[in-house]
Design an enzyme around this catalytic site. Structure first.
Site, PDB file in Angstrom:
ATOM      1  N   SER A 132      83.057 -25.247 -79.765  1.00 49.61           N
ATOM      2  CA  SER A 132      82.053 -26.306 -79.604  1.00 49.61           C
ATOM      3  C   SER A 132      80.756 -25.927 -80.292  1.00 49.61           C
ATOM      4  CB  SER A 132      81.783 -26.590 -78.134  1.00 49.61           C
ATOM      5  OG  SER A 132      80.719 -27.531 -78.042  1.00 49.61           O
ATOM      6  N   LYS A 187      87.903 -26.198 -72.990  1.00 51.18           N
ATOM      7  CA  LYS A 187      87.190 -26.993 -74.007  1.00 51.18           C
ATOM      8  C   LYS A 187      87.254 -28.481 -73.651  1.00 51.18           C
ATOM      9  CE  LYS A 187      85.050 -28.542 -77.489  1.00 51.18           C
ATOM     10  NZ  LYS A 187      85.531 -29.225 -78.616  1.00 51.18           N
ATOM     11  N   HIS A 190      84.790 -29.111 -70.992  1.00 51.69           N
ATOM     12  CA  HIS A 190      83.471 -29.098 -71.653  1.00 51.69           C
ATOM     13  C   HIS A 190      83.193 -30.482 -72.247  1.00 51.69           C
ATOM     14  CE1 HIS A 190      81.229 -28.988 -75.443  1.00 51.69           C
ATOM     15  NE2 HIS A 190      80.535 -27.973 -74.978  1.00 51.69           N
ATOM     16  N   ASN A 191      84.170 -31.023 -72.948  1.00 49.21           N
ATOM     17  CA  ASN A 191      83.971 -32.331 -73.581  1.00 49.21           C
ATOM     18  C   ASN A 191      83.819 -33.444 -72.547  1.00 49.21           C
ATOM     19  OD1 ASN A 191      84.381 -30.877 -75.886  1.00 49.21           O
ATOM     20  ND2 ASN A 191      85.700 -32.374 -76.853  1.00 49.21           N
ATOM     21  N   GLU A 194      80.393 -33.289 -71.472  1.00 50.99           N
ATOM     22  CA  GLU A 194      79.586 -33.813 -72.606  1.00 50.99           C
ATOM     23  C   GLU A 194      79.569 -35.351 -72.572  1.00 50.99           C
ATOM     24  OE1 GLU A 194      80.723 -32.055 -76.489  1.00 50.99           O
ATOM     25  OE2 GLU A 194      80.817 -34.104 -77.231  1.00 50.99           O
TER      26      GLU A 194
END
Ligand code: NBP
Length: 478
Positions: A132, A187, A190-191, A194
């Site tokens: 990222s 990940k 994480h997104n 986000e």
């Protein structure tokens, strides 16, 4: 080329090209390959001399593989999905026992697990590594989230630790997270976070613009102010402030701002959708992330929105006075602070459950630590979260108390007031509402699901549990 390269990279689009430059700039020799050879040639022409003689282009896969030290370490940064499988199919027959493939794309964690298992049968190692930070992060230091084969990780570790961003304590934002798809799962979460934070910022923009009637330069100033709050200071708020200050390069008018010329339908590639899917599968409540995915879906439904233009809105909010406008800025700051904290909370909840389900033994403090630098959701609040999830129980309790108190105080009142005002103004606030619902659902002693249990027993004899006795009960309701 005299010596063999320390590492190889396939896929020279935005991420691959920048990561290859980062690796070379950190002193490692690297060979690169791209399906379309012209891209490789252009890349070497543009950047071949940037780091001395560290970057080498290959025209064929065979030449590429032959240019690497053994055991070979090959990063894939091609489009996620079928291209990754196609590339592995083409590449693996050229490799030797113990060579390592590292997929740094946004692959689905289940695909990563499948690929690791398949390659292991051929004595090849596989690592699924989330990355990222966008193009800037890839070039100057991304947050890297590797999972998979631990012995292979030790072989790539010196390179990955050198190219990664640094956390607040100066440690590299990379750590081996667990086996199989754990890196890509982290990940994906994480997104998801986000998506949720970006949606909260979009709703904040709507509120400030349409209720507060603030101009773009004023919005830039307000968001810069929010970025001074230690719980809000973050990459996403920093770029939001910059966006409102950007003049339109296409316009001849001096006071035309680019934001006003951008279409209001947002795209999504899949990691947000995967996050909501897996949260439903695992039974984890992540309403703000779900709301953010839905908000992108409705924004993209341009046909439906066009048809619904006949619907009438009847806002009841009064025009704000100048002191009302000032209050709005503070109320929004408080609401953002609490709502964003809950986005991280929802992500951590999903990671906790996935770790149990898939036996990954995830270290949540380490995950939030490697998010402190380089990545899109980096923020100073993550410092608290890392301590709160860490092994020092006294420090963790102190942080937990501090955060709980933040929610108990006047900030909660302004959060509720802001939501009321926005709804009265006909401003859709799916993410803000979802965050408050998340808080209220956990904070309330009783939820109304006793009625749901009664209804299910009424029409389907599903049984229910009682508050005063153990066991399962059924009633003839009618
Ligand atoms: P893209 O996702 O746009 O992929 C383009 C690259 O994939 C090109 O090098 C292209 O080669 C190659 N490729 C394709 Br398409 N099909 C292929 C195939 N069948 N065999 C071999 N190569 C193939 O690039 P990106 O935006 O740099 O992203 C790379 C990965 O990193 C993706 O998984 C993405 O989701 C992830 N990611 C992106 C970002 C970001 O900010 N962009 C951030 C974090 C993660 P060609 O030149 O011959 O067409």
């Amino acid at each position: 080329m005299k010596d063999k390269s320390a590492i190889g990279l396939i896929g020279l689009a935005t991420m691959g090209a920048n990561l290859a430059r980062n690796i070379a700039n950190k002193g490692f020799s690297i060979s690169v390959f791209n399906r379309t050879t012209e891209k490789t040639d252009k890349f070497i022409k543009d950047f071949g001399k940037e780091s001395g003689d560290k970057l080498h282009g290959s025209k064929t896969l065979k030449e590429f593989v032959a240019s690497l030290e053994t055991p070979r370490k090959i990063i894939l940064l091609v489009k996620a999905g079928k291209p990754v499988d196609d590339m592995i199919t083409e590449l693996s027959p050229l490799l030797d026992k113990n060579d390592i493939i590292i997929d740094c794309g946004n692959s689905h964690f289940k695909d990563t697990e499948r690929r690791q298992k398949e390659l292991a049968t051929r004595n090849l190692h596989f690592i699924g590594c989330g990355i990222s930070g966008g193009e800037e992060g890839a070039l100057h230091g991304p947050s890297l989230m590797p999972g998979g084969d631990k012995s292979a990780w030790e072989k790539i570790r010196p390179i990955f630790e050198k190219i990664a961003a640094k956390d607040f304590g100066g440690k590299p934002c990379v750590v081996h997270l667990g086996d199989f798809g754990s890196g890509h799962f982290v990940k994906m979460v994480h997104n998801g976070i986000e998506y949720a934070i970006m949606q909260l910022l979009a709703e904040s923009y709507d509120i400030l613009k349409n209720l507060g009637k603030f101009s773009n330069p004023e919005l830039a100033k307000i968001f810069s102010g929010y970025n001074k709050n230690p719980n809000l200071k973050s990459f996403l708020i920093e770029i939001t402030a910059k966006i409102f200050a950007k003049k339109d390069p296409e316009s001849s008018k001096k006071d035309a701002y680019l934001i006003d010329f951008i279409k209001d339908s947002a795209g999504q590639k899949g990691t947000g959708k995967w996050t909501t899917e897996i949260a439903h599968d695992l039974g984890v409540f992540i309403p703000t992330i779900n709301a953010a995915v839905d908000a992108r879906i409705v924004s993209g439904d341009t046909k439906g929105r066009q048809m619904c233009k006949v619907l009438k809105l009847t806002p009841t909010a009064k025009k704000l006075t100048s002191s009302g406008k000032k209050n709005l800025i503070t109320q929004l700051e408080n609401a953002l602070e609490l709502s964003i904290i809950l986005c991280y909370e929802q992500g951590v909840g999903l990671l906790t459950q996935s770790s149990k389900e898939y036996n990954w033994n995830l270290d949540l403090a380490e995950i939030t630590r490697i998010w402190q630098g380089g990545c899109i959701i980096r923020s100073t609040y993550l410092k608290n979260l890392t301590i709160g999830l860490g092994k020092d129980k006294t420090a963790a309790t102190k942080i937990f108390k501090k955060i709980t108190n933040l929610f108990a105080g006047p900030k909660q009142k302004s959060w509720r007031r802001l939501l009321t005002l926005s709804l009265e103004s006909a401003i859709p606030i799916p993410a803000f509402s979802a965050s408050l619902n998340f808080y209220d659902s956990y904070a309330k002693a009783h939820l109304p699901q006793n009625l749901i249990q009664a209804q299910r027993d009424f029409f389907g004899a599903h049984g229910y549990e009682r508050t005063d006795k153990k066991g399962s009960f059924h009633t003839e309701w009618d």
